[in-house]
Design an enzyme around this catalytic site. Sequence first.
Site, PDB file in Angstrom:
ATOM      1  N   LYS A 177       7.679  14.181  -4.944  1.00  0.00           N
ATOM      2  CA  LYS A 177       6.284  14.416  -5.293  1.00  0.00           C
ATOM      3  C   LYS A 177       5.866  15.797  -4.808  1.00  0.00           C
ATOM      4  O   LYS A 177       6.015  16.111  -3.632  1.00  0.00           O
ATOM      5  CB  LYS A 177       5.408  13.343  -4.628  1.00  0.00           C
ATOM      6  CG  LYS A 177       3.928  13.589  -4.804  1.00  0.00           C
ATOM      7  CD  LYS A 177       3.079  12.543  -4.111  1.00  0.00           C
ATOM      8  CE  LYS A 177       1.613  12.951  -4.180  1.00  0.00           C
ATOM      9  NZ  LYS A 177       0.746  12.045  -3.411  1.00  0.00           N
ATOM     10  N   VAL A 211       0.824  -1.188   0.000  1.00  0.00           N
ATOM     11  CA  VAL A 211       0.000   0.000   0.000  1.00  0.00           C
ATOM     12  C   VAL A 211       0.870   1.254   0.000  1.00  0.00           C
ATOM     13  O   VAL A 211       1.977   1.260   0.500  1.00  0.00           O
ATOM     14  CB  VAL A 211      -0.929  -0.002   1.230  1.00  0.00           C
ATOM     15  CG1 VAL A 211      -0.127  -0.054   2.501  1.00  0.00           C
ATOM     16  CG2 VAL A 211      -1.826   1.205   1.257  1.00  0.00           C
ATOM     17  N   ALA A 235       2.467   6.367  -3.094  1.00  0.00           N
ATOM     18  CA  ALA A 235       2.572   7.825  -3.057  1.00  0.00           C
ATOM     19  C   ALA A 235       2.318   8.265  -1.623  1.00  0.00           C
ATOM     20  O   ALA A 235       1.545   7.655  -0.905  1.00  0.00           O
ATOM     21  CB  ALA A 235       1.547   8.456  -3.988  1.00  0.00           C
ATOM     22  N   THR A 263      -3.137   8.827   1.451  1.00  0.00           N
ATOM     23  CA  THR A 263      -3.159   8.978   2.905  1.00  0.00           C
ATOM     24  C   THR A 263      -2.848   7.700   3.674  1.00  0.00           C
ATOM     25  O   THR A 263      -2.798   7.736   4.903  1.00  0.00           O
ATOM     26  CB  THR A 263      -4.531   9.493   3.356  1.00  0.00           C
ATOM     27  OG1 THR A 263      -5.542   8.758   2.674  1.00  0.00           O
ATOM     28  CG2 THR A 263      -4.691  10.963   3.024  1.00  0.00           C
TER      29      THR A 263
END
Lengths: 498, 414
Positions: free
Chosen positions: A80, A49, A52, A346
Amino acid sequence: MTDRRIAHVVIVGGGTAGWMTAAAAGRFLDDGQRRITLVESDAIGTVGVGEATIPSILNFNKLLGIDEAEFLRETKGSFKLGIEFAGWHRPGGSGYFHPFGSFGRDIEGVNFHQLWLKLRGEAGIGPIGDYSPSTVAARAAAFGPPVGDPRSPLSGMAYAYHIDATLYAAFLRKRAEADGVARVEGRIVAVDRADNGHVSAVRLDDGRVVAGDLFIDCSGFRSLLLGDTMGVGFEDWSHWLPCDRAIAVPTERTEPVLPYTRATAHVAGWQWRIPLQHRTGNGVVYSSRFLGDDAAEKLLLSRLDAAPTAAPRRLSFTAGQRCAMWAGNVIAIGLSGGFLEPLESTSIHLIQQGISKLFALFPDRDFSNVERDEYNRQMADNYRSIRDFIILHYHATARDDSPFWSHVRTMDVPDSLTRKLDLFRQKGRVFRYEDELFAMPSWVAVLLGQGVDPVGYDPVADALDEERLGGALRQMRSATAAAVAGLPPHGAVLARLG
Amino acid sequence: MNARAGLRTVAVVGGGPVALVCAVALKQALPGANVAVVPAAVPDDALADRFPLALPAVHDVLARIGMPAELLLARGVARPRLASRFDDWSRDGARWMVGDDGAATLAEGRLPALWLRAQGGQERVPPFHALNPGCVAAAAGIGDPRVEPALHLDPVRLAQALASIARQGGVRFVDAVPDADLTIDASGRRTGNWEDWQGALPCERVGFAPAANDAPYDAYRATAQGWTAHWPGVAVTTGQGIAIAPGRQSAPFRGRTLATGDAAVQPGPLGRAGFTLALGQLALLLELMPTRDPEPLLQAEYNRRVALQADRMRDFLALHYHGGGRTQGPFWHRLRNLPRPPSLARLLAQFARRGHIVPADEELVHRDAWVAVLLGQGMVPERPDPVALSVPPDRAARLINDLAARIAALDYSA
């Protein structure tokens, strides 16, 4: 007085959540006597998971004393600056950018976006993104860290990383094991419980028994200890977040390596694109009520910008959270406690929150409700505020081109979100709530990007001299462009890491 | 053309600094608006107007209207208050102090946790307030430029200065309340529905008498019947004098009227928090500037945030009564049975367990002050801080003693 300290912490599961927890525990929970054990099975895959991340990961790395260059080399990561959202407001329409960091500077105590709302139609003012250094740098595929001098437009930058989650777990494992965390390989076949209902041990397929005082459930969607053993129920949010499937596929690296994530909406969900040093991560997220698995895979493969390097992997999930993240002596961290789709990246942040709040509220063997209740309250608030922000992306849309979009556009949303939408629509105001992850610039970027257009702006902006204000904004805009023009290409920054 | 048309006329009712500071700030934010002050007598229990004090968190509101802290101090409108001192107010009777600015920091961990850890060492450890530069300077009767003080404001000079700025800025002074887009009730008089805070902040009467005192701190002493205090120029005694009813208005902004200062929140005399709250409300008003026509949504948001701010301050002040310090005397006995608001009960339970302060939005008090009030009264968290456990008690004691010595010698980095 007998020692009531937790002597043995057992972490169940070795994915991103498990090894992040183990690495942090090895550093902060080691009091010279306490043992920390992580149980994982090589036979069970991880979801991998969170490729990003958001800027809060920098805090985690700093606490663990992780060197940025080493971290990016080991995880084949990239920088990023934000997320590009395409097709969320209108199908195929031009998208918007949700940057990290801030927009412009406030003037005389008036929020920048209020000033921009006042002047936005005028010559030389341009889109609000022109005032966000992260947005401007992302467009140019350039990168530089924020500068400390508040007068520089680059002080408003912020960044996070894209990482290979499997490599990240391996990287953290090395550190955790060096800090004394013991790793036990084996599949858990049974869970033993004490008279008070607490978990006392887990049994492995080869007969070994791992006993402990505190169990951290990082078993992923399965929620082996919190869900299966402790029987904690699941609060289902799929009526607000109907996406329940994902298919992931890696592709070859493309040039230039973009310093941002892309999230492109499609007929029944969205597609992600996450650039790494050695490959690009891609995936499609969709609602099985509105799109079949094979059709989704076809859609994904038809929209790749490079050749796949592996077969697509399918995942299914339900948006929501466990009714409690901590029950008895079991605490769920990561997907075992709840799931929110990776639209705003998140997942790793929620793992970090779980870890830091657990350490702050670390129990002893009496397991008082004082810690448990506070932990559950804080974590539930965390999940709920992120949930609202994600629902916003679906609900505030002009899309009516498919049953999926008609559903999410017209569905009832949580009251907490309705109040925020109303206040912004009518006043251009952004609500402030306790401890909220996404701050004002994020709400402004997404609300404006999704087409929620305020009817007016702060009347205090009318008291400022219009000509001087226009001059100040034009100056901010050109200073931002000039400062970003001096930044090196993202690819060059990555190449320098070695 | 802005769809949210600005206020054309504002009337501010009140005769003290709270009304004047509102008028000046609104006139500056809305130079095109007609702002009028309607003077009114300041009631006896309008403590925000009578004993104004500005905590560091609201100095930027004063700076915004052209009254930065340095200027107020240089012109003699304000004097620095560095700390508050409490006697007979703890379990063992030991004196404690709370600084208005933060405590020093140590790289080895949270200061309160290390200080608690150090109690288990061989060396004697100084009181917690010896680690706060503001408390140390206050006790020595000196200033320290690295400490940001609270501002003890002279109400007469402050009102004069504000009135002069107001006149220069074009604020009018009128006799009768004119029709206005917005009327600000800064009269200090209580109207509307109130939430009662007697349980959290038990104080029914308070008397004030002139007294000579110019120490850079407020001095409190607990007595069997309540407490007494020395603020600059005034001696305070509870249980006698004027009637006080701590509480807050449930919805201070309604229709075209907004109540502020003591007309919105009465925090009682302890800590003299009223003026700080008034400035906190003013900052919210400027941030959520209303328009010509009432906007219920905006008013609800203003009321929500003012309530958070006021309740948070109530909880901070209530720690002085409910923090488990003094227990002798009828006044303190009675406290045990008084109802506590749930947020206060949670704060106390969380601190009692591990020494953590539950964070909240709209905070006007320095984080270190919360800890200082509880540790000062003698509350010892049940559980040691997990990070501090990695520092052996003797080492913690040495760190604490070294730090206290450096602060006493004014040799520390702010």
